[in-house]
Write a protein that holds these residues in place. Structure first.
Motif, mmCIF file in Angstrom:
data_model
loop_
_atom_site.group_PDB
_atom_site.id
_atom_site.type_symbol
_atom_site.label_atom_id
_atom_site.label_comp_id
_atom_site.label_asym_id
_atom_site.label_seq_id
_atom_site.Cartn_x
_atom_site.Cartn_y
_atom_site.Cartn_z
ATOM 1 N N ASP A 25 17.150 15.292 59.242
ATOM 2 C CA ASP A 25 16.664 16.659 59.049
ATOM 3 C C ASP A 25 17.864 17.594 59.141
ATOM 4 N N GLU A 29 14.413 21.644 59.909
ATOM 5 C CA GLU A 29 13.076 22.137 59.602
ATOM 6 C C GLU A 29 12.041 21.705 60.625
ATOM 7 N N CYS A 30 12.237 20.561 61.252
ATOM 8 C CA CYS A 30 11.273 20.050 62.217
ATOM 9 C C CYS A 30 11.851 19.978 63.626
ATOM 10 N N SER A 31 12.941 20.704 63.863
ATOM 11 C CA SER A 31 13.599 20.604 65.172
ATOM 12 C C SER A 31 12.727 21.147 66.297
ATOM 13 N N ARG A 62 7.401 16.280 59.332
ATOM 14 C CA ARG A 62 8.318 15.562 58.445
ATOM 15 C C ARG A 62 7.662 15.217 57.116
ATOM 16 N N ARG A 65 7.460 18.605 54.995
ATOM 17 C CA ARG A 65 8.697 19.269 54.589
ATOM 18 C C ARG A 65 9.406 18.497 53.502
ATOM 19 N N CYS A 67 13.262 18.279 51.384
ATOM 20 C CA CYS A 67 14.670 18.662 51.467
ATOM 21 C C CYS A 67 15.340 18.426 50.121
ATOM 22 N N LEU A 79 11.219 14.581 53.818
ATOM 23 C CA LEU A 79 11.858 14.050 55.020
ATOM 24 C C LEU A 79 11.207 12.737 55.436
#
Length: 105
Positions: A25, A29-31, A62, A65, A67, A79
């Motif tokens: 990632d 985006e998913c932190s 994930r 989203r 990427c 992701l």
């Protein structure tokens, strides 16, 4: 003299993972979901069963989203590939979630 013993010379053939690649990632985006999961693990003494809701939310993030990767041109990739949460071991949590939601008449 060689000290290695070669019985039948069978070599290891690597294979890709069953569920495919799990891209990093890079854009975070998913932190936030990852941090909630990690915080839950720390508070539960690293008992992953206590953090299944957080794990499910992270995996949903994930899957939702996408990427962009630069591989000679821009490609749109997820992701994580979409997979039913039941197949990822969250069937019981999905059943609980649907029971909590009131039915609309």
């Amino acid at each position: 003299m060689s000290t290695a013993m070669n019985f039948g010379s069978k070599s290891f053939t690597p294979r890709p993972p069953d569920k495919g690649a799990f891209p990093l990632d890079h854009f975070g985006e998913c932190s936030a979901f990852k941090e909630r999961f990690m915080e839950c693990l720390r508070h539960s003494g690293y008992e992953s069963a206590a953090c299944r809701q957080s794990a499910m939310a992270y995996l949903e993030c994930r899957m939702d989203r996408r990427c962009f990767l630069l591989l000679s041109s821009f490609l749109l990739r997820q992701l994580m590939a979409n997979e039913p949460l039941e197949k990822l071991g969250f069937k019981d949590l999905i059943n609980e979630k649907s029971e909590e939601e009131p039915e609309k008449s």
